[in-house]
Design a protein around this motif. Structure first.
Motif, PDB file in Angstrom:
ATOM      1  N   HIS A  20       1.016  -1.442   0.112  1.00 43.18           N
ATOM      2  CA  HIS A  20      -0.045  -0.001  -0.083  1.00 43.18           C
ATOM      3  C   HIS A  20       0.906   1.061   0.156  1.00 43.18           C
ATOM      4  CE1 HIS A  20      -3.821   2.101   0.484  1.00 43.18           C
ATOM      5  NE2 HIS A  20      -3.470   2.592   1.266  1.00 43.18           N
ATOM      6  N   SER A  24       0.695   4.215  -2.853  1.00 41.80           N
ATOM      7  CA  SER A  24       0.676   5.445  -2.481  1.00 41.80           C
ATOM      8  C   SER A  24       1.503   6.478  -2.892  1.00 41.80           C
ATOM      9  CB  SER A  24       0.390   5.412  -1.163  1.00 41.80           C
ATOM     10  OG  SER A  24      -0.962   4.831  -0.732  1.00 41.80           O
ATOM     11  N   ILE A  63      -7.968   4.566  -9.916  1.00 42.80           N
ATOM     12  CA  ILE A  63      -8.198   4.541  -8.495  1.00 42.80           C
ATOM     13  C   ILE A  63      -9.697   4.533  -8.007  1.00 42.80           C
ATOM     14  CG2 ILE A  63      -8.115   5.951  -6.333  1.00 42.80           C
ATOM     15  CD1 ILE A  63      -5.521   7.241  -7.496  1.00 42.80           C
ATOM     16  N   THR A  72     -11.164   8.436   5.992  1.00 39.81           N
ATOM     17  CA  THR A  72      -9.745   8.481   5.435  1.00 39.81           C
ATOM     18  C   THR A  72      -8.821   9.059   6.514  1.00 39.81           C
ATOM     19  OG1 THR A  72     -10.257  10.773   4.769  1.00 39.81           O
ATOM     20  CG2 THR A  72     -10.287   9.035   2.934  1.00 39.81           C
TER      21      THR A  72
END
Length: 73
Positions: A20, A24, A63, A72
């Motif tokens: 991840h 990112s 995405i 988030t």
């Protein structure tokens, strides 16, 4: 708490923490390059005419299918 901050979200998208992080950072680097092209376009409007919008459209198409309804923070 550490699990919630560092591991919970990557699991929800089927990734490990390092996977991840890499994904990112890949998005961040692409946005950074696109932002530099937007700065170039601001100074010389004839250059990089669609670079910023092209990057946004491409990233969105990659995405958006992976999004999950979750906070988030």
């Amino acid at each position: 708490m550490l699990d919630r901050l560092f591991l919970e979200h990557p699991r929800t998208v089927g990734e490990t923490y390092p996977q991840h992080m890499a994904a990112s950072l890949g998005v961040a680097s692409r946005l950074f390059v696109a932002s530099l092209k937007c700065v170039v376009h601001a100074v010389v409007p004839g250059w990089c005419k669609t670079s910023g919008s092209d990057a946004i459209v491409k990233l969105h198409s990659e995405i958006a299918p992976r999004r999950y309804d979750q906070p988030t923070f």
